[in-house]
Design a protein around this motif. Structure first.
Motif, PDB file in Angstrom:
ATOM      1  N   VAL A 128       1.155  -1.614  -0.057  1.00 50.94           N
ATOM      2  CA  VAL A 128       0.059   0.457   0.301  1.00 50.94           C
ATOM      3  C   VAL A 128       0.827   1.453   0.296  1.00 50.94           C
ATOM      4  O   VAL A 128       1.714   1.249   1.160  1.00 50.94           O
ATOM      5  N   VAL A 129       0.287   2.374  -0.949  1.00 50.18           N
ATOM      6  CA  VAL A 129       1.442   3.575  -0.484  1.00 50.18           C
ATOM      7  C   VAL A 129       0.202   4.613  -0.599  1.00 50.18           C
ATOM      8  O   VAL A 129      -0.405   4.172  -0.836  1.00 50.18           O
ATOM      9  N   VAL A 130       0.469   5.495   0.825  1.00 50.83           N
ATOM     10  CA  VAL A 130       0.180   6.069   1.098  1.00 50.83           C
ATOM     11  C   VAL A 130       0.161   7.762   0.505  1.00 50.83           C
ATOM     12  O   VAL A 130       0.987   8.115   0.906  1.00 50.83           O
ATOM     13  N   LEU A 131      -0.160   8.759  -0.530  1.00 47.69           N
ATOM     14  CA  LEU A 131      -0.780   9.675  -0.760  1.00 47.69           C
ATOM     15  C   LEU A 131      -0.989  10.418   0.178  1.00 47.69           C
ATOM     16  O   LEU A 131      -1.890  10.577   0.516  1.00 47.69           O
ATOM     17  N   ASP A 132      -0.334  11.789   0.422  1.00 47.22           N
ATOM     18  CA  ASP A 132      -0.965  12.985   1.269  1.00 47.22           C
ATOM     19  C   ASP A 132      -0.123  14.334   0.806  1.00 47.22           C
ATOM     20  O   ASP A 132       1.651  14.366   0.381  1.00 47.22           O
ATOM     21  N   GLN A 133      -0.886  14.578  -0.216  1.00 50.65           N
ATOM     22  CA  GLN A 133      -0.751  16.569  -0.493  1.00 50.65           C
ATOM     23  C   GLN A 133       0.222  16.141  -1.596  1.00 50.65           C
ATOM     24  O   GLN A 133       0.785  16.761  -1.924  1.00 50.65           O
ATOM     25  N   GLY A 134       0.322  14.661  -2.796  1.00 53.16           N
ATOM     26  CA  GLY A 134       1.296  14.310  -3.994  1.00 53.16           C
ATOM     27  C   GLY A 134       2.308  14.287  -3.865  1.00 53.16           C
ATOM     28  O   GLY A 134       2.795  12.838  -4.595  1.00 53.16           O
ATOM     29  N   GLN A 135       2.406  13.296  -1.927  1.00 52.46           N
ATOM     30  CA  GLN A 135       3.839  12.833  -1.844  1.00 52.46           C
ATOM     31  C   GLN A 135       3.119  11.490  -0.637  1.00 52.46           C
ATOM     32  O   GLN A 135       2.428  11.590  -0.055  1.00 52.46           O
ATOM     33  N   VAL A 136       4.658  10.507  -0.988  1.00 48.42           N
ATOM     34  CA  VAL A 136       4.428   9.567  -0.796  1.00 48.42           C
ATOM     35  C   VAL A 136       4.525   9.830   0.839  1.00 48.42           C
ATOM     36  O   VAL A 136       5.585  10.198   1.172  1.00 48.42           O
ATOM     37  N   SER A 137       3.762   9.507   1.814  1.00 50.31           N
ATOM     38  CA  SER A 137       3.772   9.472   3.539  1.00 50.31           C
ATOM     39  C   SER A 137       4.417   8.390   3.741  1.00 50.31           C
ATOM     40  O   SER A 137       4.834   8.285   4.794  1.00 50.31           O
ATOM     41  N   GLU A 138       3.631   7.129   3.279  1.00 52.71           N
ATOM     42  CA  GLU A 138       3.654   5.713   3.816  1.00 52.71           C
ATOM     43  C   GLU A 138       3.535   4.809   3.572  1.00 52.71           C
ATOM     44  O   GLU A 138       2.882   4.774   1.742  1.00 52.71           O
ATOM     45  N   PHE A 139       4.957   3.183   3.253  1.00 53.73           N
ATOM     46  CA  PHE A 139       4.767   2.066   2.551  1.00 53.73           C
ATOM     47  C   PHE A 139       4.772   1.165   2.845  1.00 53.73           C
ATOM     48  O   PHE A 139       5.633   0.886   4.048  1.00 53.73           O
ATOM     49  N   GLY A 140       4.052   0.294   2.190  1.00 55.48           N
ATOM     50  CA  GLY A 140       3.987  -1.639   3.164  1.00 55.48           C
ATOM     51  C   GLY A 140       2.983  -1.894   3.157  1.00 55.48           C
ATOM     52  O   GLY A 140       2.301  -1.530   2.245  1.00 55.48           O
ATOM     53  N   SER A 141       2.886  -3.087   3.224  1.00 53.80           N
ATOM     54  CA  SER A 141       1.889  -3.887   3.796  1.00 53.80           C
ATOM     55  C   SER A 141       1.021  -3.717   4.570  1.00 53.80           C
ATOM     56  O   SER A 141       1.603  -2.554   5.312  1.00 53.80           O
ATOM     57  N   PRO A 142      -0.493  -3.661   4.703  1.00 55.27           N
ATOM     58  CA  PRO A 142      -1.454  -3.102   5.293  1.00 55.27           C
ATOM     59  C   PRO A 142      -1.002  -3.623   7.055  1.00 55.27           C
ATOM     60  O   PRO A 142      -0.879  -2.630   7.248  1.00 55.27           O
ATOM     61  N   ALA A 143      -0.803  -4.416   7.079  1.00 52.84           N
ATOM     62  CA  ALA A 143       0.043  -5.635   8.924  1.00 52.84           C
ATOM     63  C   ALA A 143       0.784  -3.992   8.660  1.00 52.84           C
ATOM     64  O   ALA A 143       0.735  -4.026  10.388  1.00 52.84           O
ATOM     65  N   GLN A 144       1.846  -4.299   7.859  1.00 55.50           N
ATOM     66  CA  GLN A 144       3.275  -3.110   8.334  1.00 55.50           C
ATOM     67  C   GLN A 144       3.218  -1.588   8.839  1.00 55.50           C
ATOM     68  O   GLN A 144       2.938  -1.259   9.820  1.00 55.50           O
ATOM     69  N   LEU A 145       1.891  -0.957   7.756  1.00 60.03           N
ATOM     70  CA  LEU A 145       1.184  -0.099   7.909  1.00 60.03           C
ATOM     71  C   LEU A 145       0.499   0.417   9.327  1.00 60.03           C
ATOM     72  O   LEU A 145       0.662   1.347  10.123  1.00 60.03           O
ATOM     73  N   LEU A 146      -0.260  -0.932   9.510  1.00 59.88           N
ATOM     74  CA  LEU A 146      -1.136  -1.190  10.769  1.00 59.88           C
ATOM     75  C   LEU A 146      -0.245  -1.058  12.197  1.00 59.88           C
ATOM     76  O   LEU A 146      -0.055  -0.167  13.331  1.00 59.88           O
ATOM     77  N   GLU A 147       1.143  -1.838  12.052  1.00 62.04           N
ATOM     78  CA  GLU A 147       1.632  -1.401  12.874  1.00 62.04           C
ATOM     79  C   GLU A 147       2.569  -0.066  12.992  1.00 62.04           C
ATOM     80  O   GLU A 147       2.289   0.298  14.378  1.00 62.04           O
ATOM     81  N   GLN A 148       3.205   0.199  12.389  1.00 57.77           N
ATOM     82  CA  GLN A 148       3.511   1.992  12.208  1.00 57.77           C
ATOM     83  C   GLN A 148       2.103   3.012  12.690  1.00 57.77           C
ATOM     84  O   GLN A 148       2.954   3.353  13.365  1.00 57.77           O
TER      85      GLN A 148
END
Length: 201
Positions: A128-148
């Motif tokens: 999953v790549v999470v974009l915030d105002q056109g910039q990549v703010s988070e990147f990883g699997s759903p489980a990794q993002l949940l852990e973060q």
């Protein structure tokens, strides 16, 4: 194959919209309609069945039916790369489940790029790549993002606790609590979608 919420379509029959070059038999067309759970709808609601006339942009069929037809077209073409751009937006829950089921089962051996705002839409994704105002703010699997998210929440709570102690000593009430509530809601939604995805697999 690009599947979007409002995909331009040819004005013509249902069959023509699925197979504009006439490369497939009626049996193949019916087979893909059955795979996306649309066959019964066509049989029951479209008197002319495959000959049912679809107007420009599919305005005489529902949004959910348009999306399922797009998926049917991709299946008929055996597309290997699928781009889903808000493919489940503005549809009811029952249709959303049909679309999600078709994507998970029929495209499991394809490369699928999903653009979405609904968490449940991307819960099965490998990355999953999470974009915030056109910039990549988070990147990883759903489980990794949940852990973060959990780690960030812990840091936020610790910082908020220190802030509250300092402000209470000065007789000032902390005003940051709503942020914790928002992140808590996000965490609960992500946990439920990840748990559901794990149970389905």
């Amino acid at each position: 194959m690009w599947i979007v919420l409002y995909l331009g379509r040819f004005a013509g029959t249902l069959r023509y919209n699925l197979d504009p070059f006439g490369l497939h038999s009626d049996a193949e067309v019916w087979a893909v309609l059955e795979r996306v759970e649309l066959k019964e709808t066509v049989l029951e609601r479209f008197p002319d069945r495959l000959g049912h006339l679809i107007t420009e942009r599919g305005e005489n069929i529902s949004v959910g039916q348009r999306q399922l037809l797009c998926i049917s077209r991709a299946l008929l073409r055996k597309s290997r790369v699928i781009i889903l751009d808000e493919a489940t937006a503005s549809v009811d829950n029952a249709t959303d489940q049909k679309i999600q089921s078709a994507i998970r089962t029929e495209f499991r051996d394809c490369t699928v790029l999903t653009i979405a705002h609904r968490l449940e839409t991307i819960a099965d994704s490998d990355l999953v790549v999470v974009l915030d105002q056109g910039q990549v703010s988070e990147f990883g699997s759903p489980a990794q993002l949940l852990e973060q998210e959990q780690e960030q929440e812990l840091g936020l709570e610790q910082g908020l606790g220190r802030q509250q102690q300092e402000q209470q000593g000065q007789g000032v009430r902390a005003a940051s609590a709503p942020n914790c509530m928002v992140r808590g809601v996000f965490k609960s939604m992500m946990e439920s979608t990840v748990a559901s995805s794990s149970a389905d697999s």
